[in-house]
Scaffold this motif. Structure first.
Motif, PDB file in Angstrom:
ATOM      1  N   GLU A   1       0.827  -1.209   0.000  1.00  0.00           N
ATOM      2  CA  GLU A   1       0.000   0.000   0.000  1.00  0.00           C
ATOM      3  C   GLU A   1       0.863   1.260   0.000  1.00  0.00           C
ATOM      4  OE1 GLU A   1      -3.181   2.298   2.954  1.00  0.00           O
ATOM      5  OE2 GLU A   1      -2.797   0.147   3.228  1.00  0.00           O
ATOM      6  N   ALA A   2       1.902   1.268   0.835  1.00  0.00           N
ATOM      7  CA  ALA A   2       2.753   2.454   0.954  1.00  0.00           C
ATOM      8  C   ALA A   2       3.478   2.751  -0.354  1.00  0.00           C
ATOM      9  CB  ALA A   2       3.759   2.271   2.086  1.00  0.00           C
ATOM     10  N   VAL A   3       4.022   1.727  -0.983  1.00  0.00           N
ATOM     11  CA  VAL A   3       4.737   1.925  -2.252  1.00  0.00           C
ATOM     12  C   VAL A   3       3.777   2.417  -3.328  1.00  0.00           C
ATOM     13  CG1 VAL A   3       5.970   0.744  -4.110  1.00  0.00           C
ATOM     14  CG2 VAL A   3       6.594   0.306  -1.726  1.00  0.00           C
ATOM     15  N   ALA A   4       2.574   1.859  -3.350  1.00  0.00           N
ATOM     16  CA  ALA A   4       1.586   2.255  -4.354  1.00  0.00           C
ATOM     17  C   ALA A   4       1.148   3.705  -4.182  1.00  0.00           C
ATOM     18  CB  ALA A   4       0.375   1.326  -4.281  1.00  0.00           C
ATOM     19  N   ASN A   5       1.210   4.211  -2.940  1.00  0.00           N
ATOM     20  CA  ASN A   5       0.707   5.560  -2.651  1.00  0.00           C
ATOM     21  C   ASN A   5       1.817   6.586  -2.437  1.00  0.00           C
ATOM     22  OD1 ASN A   5      -1.959   4.650  -2.760  1.00  0.00           O
ATOM     23  ND2 ASN A   5      -1.958   4.081  -0.585  1.00  0.00           N
ATOM     24  N   MET A   6       3.037   6.291  -2.881  1.00  0.00           N
ATOM     25  CA  MET A   6       4.149   7.232  -2.691  1.00  0.00           C
ATOM     26  C   MET A   6       3.897   8.536  -3.448  1.00  0.00           C
ATOM     27  SD  MET A   6       7.474   4.699  -2.797  1.00  0.00           S
ATOM     28  CE  MET A   6       8.651   5.928  -2.219  1.00  0.00           C
ATOM     29  N   LYS A   7       4.182   9.646  -2.754  1.00  0.00           N
ATOM     30  CA  LYS A   7       4.003  10.964  -3.351  1.00  0.00           C
ATOM     31  C   LYS A   7       5.253  11.796  -3.139  1.00  0.00           C
ATOM     32  CE  LYS A   7      -0.996  10.982  -2.626  1.00  0.00           C
ATOM     33  NZ  LYS A   7      -2.152  11.712  -2.057  1.00  0.00           N
ATOM     34  N   THR A   8       5.494  12.734  -4.038  1.00  0.00           N
ATOM     35  CA  THR A   8       6.643  13.618  -3.881  1.00  0.00           C
ATOM     36  C   THR A   8       6.302  14.705  -2.869  1.00  0.00           C
ATOM     37  OG1 THR A   8       5.924  15.044  -5.703  1.00  0.00           O
ATOM     38  CG2 THR A   8       7.420  13.227  -6.242  1.00  0.00           C
ATOM     39  N   GLY A   9       7.353  15.236  -2.246  1.00  0.00           N
ATOM     40  CA  GLY A   9       7.137  16.280  -1.262  1.00  0.00           C
ATOM     41  C   GLY A   9       8.431  16.734  -0.633  1.00  0.00           C
ATOM     42  N   THR A  10       8.304  17.465   0.475  1.00  0.00           N
ATOM     43  CA  THR A  10       9.463  17.976   1.195  1.00  0.00           C
ATOM     44  C   THR A  10       9.556  17.312   2.566  1.00  0.00           C
ATOM     45  OG1 THR A  10       8.156  19.819   2.072  1.00  0.00           O
ATOM     46  CG2 THR A  10       9.392  20.208   0.037  1.00  0.00           C
ATOM     47  N   MET A  11      10.768  17.240   3.074  1.00  0.00           N
ATOM     48  CA  MET A  11      11.028  16.644   4.383  1.00  0.00           C
ATOM     49  C   MET A  11      11.736  17.664   5.259  1.00  0.00           C
ATOM     50  SD  MET A  11      13.087  13.100   5.261  1.00  0.00           S
ATOM     51  CE  MET A  11      11.972  12.096   4.274  1.00  0.00           C
ATOM     52  N   THR A  12      11.299  17.763   6.524  1.00  0.00           N
ATOM     53  CA  THR A  12      11.944  18.662   7.473  1.00  0.00           C
ATOM     54  C   THR A  12      12.357  17.900   8.725  1.00  0.00           C
ATOM     55  OG1 THR A  12       9.843  19.292   8.496  1.00  0.00           O
ATOM     56  CG2 THR A  12      10.650  20.678   6.680  1.00  0.00           C
ATOM     57  N   PHE A  13      13.298  18.490   9.442  1.00  0.00           N
ATOM     58  CA  PHE A  13      13.824  17.888  10.675  1.00  0.00           C
ATOM     59  C   PHE A  13      13.831  18.932  11.776  1.00  0.00           C
ATOM     60  CE2 PHE A  13      17.436  17.398  13.560  1.00  0.00           C
ATOM     61  CZ  PHE A  13      17.243  16.109  14.027  1.00  0.00           C
ATOM     62  N   ALA A  14      13.415  18.529  12.973  1.00  0.00           N
ATOM     63  CA  ALA A  14      13.461  19.423  14.131  1.00  0.00           C
ATOM     64  C   ALA A  14      13.578  18.580  15.396  1.00  0.00           C
ATOM     65  CB  ALA A  14      12.216  20.300  14.184  1.00  0.00           C
ATOM     66  N   LYS A  15      13.941  19.228  16.488  1.00  0.00           N
ATOM     67  CA  LYS A  15      14.059  18.514  17.761  1.00  0.00           C
ATOM     68  C   LYS A  15      13.674  19.442  18.897  1.00  0.00           C
ATOM     69  CE  LYS A  15      18.954  19.639  18.541  1.00  0.00           C
ATOM     70  NZ  LYS A  15      20.322  19.105  18.744  1.00  0.00           N
ATOM     71  N   THR A  16      13.285  18.842  20.023  1.00  0.00           N
ATOM     72  CA  THR A  16      12.986  19.606  21.221  1.00  0.00           C
ATOM     73  C   THR A  16      13.393  18.813  22.450  1.00  0.00           C
ATOM     74  OG1 THR A  16      11.279  20.875  22.376  1.00  0.00           O
ATOM     75  CG2 THR A  16      10.620  18.718  21.546  1.00  0.00           C
ATOM     76  N   ASP A  17      13.731  19.518  23.501  1.00  0.00           N
ATOM     77  CA  ASP A  17      14.130  18.886  24.769  1.00  0.00           C
ATOM     78  C   ASP A  17      12.889  18.367  25.496  1.00  0.00           C
ATOM     79  OD1 ASP A  17      14.970  18.424  27.489  1.00  0.00           O
ATOM     80  OD2 ASP A  17      16.731  19.655  27.087  1.00  0.00           O
ATOM     81  N   ILE A  18      12.912  17.091  25.896  1.00  0.00           N
ATOM     82  CA  ILE A  18      11.791  16.526  26.653  1.00  0.00           C
ATOM     83  C   ILE A  18      12.283  15.950  27.987  1.00  0.00           C
ATOM     84  CG2 ILE A  18      10.320  16.068  24.664  1.00  0.00           C
ATOM     85  CD1 ILE A  18      11.216  13.100  24.892  1.00  0.00           C
ATOM     86  N   ASP A  19      13.247  16.644  28.581  1.00  0.00           N
ATOM     87  CA  ASP A  19      13.846  16.172  29.828  1.00  0.00           C
ATOM     88  C   ASP A  19      12.799  15.945  30.920  1.00  0.00           C
ATOM     89  OD1 ASP A  19      15.278  17.491  32.625  1.00  0.00           O
ATOM     90  OD2 ASP A  19      16.231  15.780  31.661  1.00  0.00           O
TER      91      ASP A  19
END
Length: 575
Positions: A245-263
């Motif tokens: 299902e995932a391969v059949a429904n692959m779409k182009t787009g953008t990817m972002t990365f972020a992080k936050t402290d969860i101490d």
């Protein structure tokens, strides 16, 4: 054999005698703290020498079942090595493509009480499920023409390498004609799912059954199935369906990365307190405005529900997903450097009078809210629709109430260039822990183990390395990583390698750990920090106490140097 048994009995008696003065010393207030600290270290060293001798002796005298073969018989079936070549820049005109799918892995007869809890509770049969157990999966392509990489996460305690290979076989069969570069299967490590490792079922009955089978050299068909075969088939079939299902429904787009402290939301149960306090978020946004996908990565045992409960639940993971889904995103959680780290539920119950189920729901929800709020100030969060005012109103009058959004979550949101590099290596890792050796020789778990002519036990496993963009480096680890192996700390003194940040990171690099990927080999701590049982001395309270028995659920005292040594070899081969 009789002499060895006599030795073991003698050592047991010595251990009992040794333990007697510990209580006396611990309560003697006249002793100085330095003496007590030294005494604790001496007792720990002595105890561990005894435990190691005992476990080694017991595992040595046990017969092996017919399933235990010579290492030369190991085969590489359904192992995918990843990319032949790494790239350092996106292909011309390349864009990310990503597809997502999920499915339940609950067998249709789970309510009949035939399945066992996969956690610290032994022989606990389950028949009620309050949410669901799932497999979640993403298929990724960086547009370089090198193929699709698949990453799956299963709501379970862990999966043996051989079971992962069977999942890969099912996935590959479901994707004829698709160029698949890698298939990596992780476990969310929930302690309240169905046993997938074989050591929490009818343990005593299986020991007797397989011990007799080994002693009389009976056929493999007479031995127990450590893990329910129907459950494993359900996981493999559903993962394959998701991949299709995932391969059949692959779409182009953008990817972002972020992080936050969860101490405030995680804590370390082991001293010294060394953690990776960040929650990492990788977000994919399709070009066509359709549903995006959020990948969360942080180290925390999903065990908020507690032990002794007879219910099936995927713990906080399910309730985090509910929040992310309601906001319009798909969700997948990849376990981080989990070590001995667990939730700090004080910050989810806010002083409310709640049972463990309610605490689990509230904790999972707040993790979801924080994921959505990464990069936002408190003012921006208050102006958004992330806050559930009705939910917050329940707690505002409670003593200890701490708004999850207080102070905000300002963070840099980085665009991830379409570069996906992944490489894996398979090898046979030494099994030194006598508990693992015993379970292996008696075929009481699904890990495939081998014994050579000298009696050495090894297990088939894999280690991997992945890159997303130019500065996100990911360890694909087959166990539960102690954070100091990544960020450093006092327990690394004497270890043959430096921390991962010192070994492989450049100035702008982020190192993530995807733990319990393609195998489940237990805790991985620096060699010199390995213990079966430790006597701790707390100078602040002038107290001695036993703890840190995590080494009992590790393949052995050299797991870190064996596994991370292979990782660094792999890294050097591509970088």
């Amino acid at each position: 054999m009789n002499k060895k048994i006599k030795k073991i009995i003698a050592v047991v008696l010595c251990a009992v005698m040794l333990l007697t003065p510990v209580t006396v010393s611990a309560t003697d207030g006249s002793e100085g703290s330095s003496f007590k600290a030294g005494f604790a270290e001496f007792v720990s060293d002595t105890l561990n020498a005894i435990v190691d001798f005992l476990l080694d002796g017991i595992s040595t005298i046990l017969p092996a079942t017919v399933k235990i073969q010579d290492p030369s018989t190991h085969k590489s079936d359904n192992f995918l090595a990843g990319n032949d070549k790494f790239i350092d820049a996106p292909a011309e005109g390349a864009k990310w493509s990503l597809g997502y799918a999920q499915a339940s892995i609950l067998p249709d007869d789970f309510s009949e009480g035939k399945y066992y809890k996969g956690g610290y509770d032994i022989n606990l049969q389950l028949s009620e499920c309050i949410d669901d157990l799932k497999v979640r999966l993403i298929a990724m392509d960086d547009g370089s023409g090198r193929g699709v990489s698949i990453l799956a996460a299963v709501d379970c305690l862990g999966l043996a390498n051989d079971d992962v290979r069977n999942i890969r076989k099912a996935v590959l069969a479901a994707l004829p004609g698709v160029k698949v570069t890698s298939i990596n299967v992780s476990a969310t490590h929930v302690h309240s799912g169905i046993d997938t490792q074989g050591i929490y079922t009818d343990t005593f009955g299986h020991v007797i059954q397989n011990l007799l089978g080994a002693f009389f050299e009976l056929d493999a068909s007479t031995l127990c199935d450590p893990v329910d075969t129907k459950l494993l088939k359900t996981i493999a079939d559903q993962t394959a369906a998701c991949a299709k299902e995932a391969v059949a429904n692959m779409k182009t787009g953008t990817m972002t990365f972020a992080k936050t402290d969860i101490d405030d939301y995680v804590r370390d149960r082991t001293n010294p307190d060394i953690m990776i306090d960040y929650m990492y978020r990788i977000m994919f946004t399709p070009d066509d405005g359709s549903k995006g996908t959020v990948l969360a990565n942080f180290g925390c045992h999903p065990e908020t529900i507690g032990y002794g409960t007879k219910i099936i639940t995927s713990d906080f993971v399910y309730y985090t997903e509910e929040v992310i889904n309601e906001a319009g995103y798909n969700f997948i959680y990849i376990q981080g450097a989990v070590g001995t780290y667990t939730e700090d539920q004080h910050y989810s119950n806010d002083g409310l009078d709640m049972d463990r189920v309610d605490c689990t729901i509230r904790y999972g929800q707040e993790i979801g809210y924080m994921l959505l709020a990464i990069g936002m100030t408190e003012e921006e969060i208050l102006a958004s629709d992330i806050i559930d005012e009705e939910r917050e109103a329940l707690a505002k009058d409670s003593e200890g109430y701490t708004p999850w959004y207080e102070g905000g979550f300002e963070a840099e949101i980085k665009v991830v260039e379409p570069i996906l590099n992944v490489k894996l290596t398979e090898y046979l890792v030494p099994v030194e822990n006598g508990v693992y050796r015993a379970f292996g020789k008696l075929s009481l778990a699904n890990n495939v183990m081998y014994e050579d002519k000298d009696g050495n036990i090894v297990a088939s496993t894999e280690v991997g390395y992945m890159e997303l963009g130019k500065d996100i480096k990911i360890v694909l680890c087959p166990g539960e990583t102690y954070a100091e192996l990544i960020v450093g700390g006092p327990t690394m003194e004497g270890f043959k390698y430096k921390s991962a940040y010192e070994m492989i990171a450049d100035e702008n690099d982020e190192i993530l750990v995807f733990d319990l990927v393609n195998d489940a080999l237990g805790y991985i701590m620096a060699d010199d920090d390995f213990v079966y049982l430790r006597l701790n001395y707390d100078a602040e309270y002038d107290e001695l106490s036993f703890g840190d028995s995590w080494g009992l659920t590790s393949i052995g005292g050299h797991a870190a140097s064996d596994i991370y040594g292979k990782f660094y070899e792999l890294y050097d081969s591509v970088r």
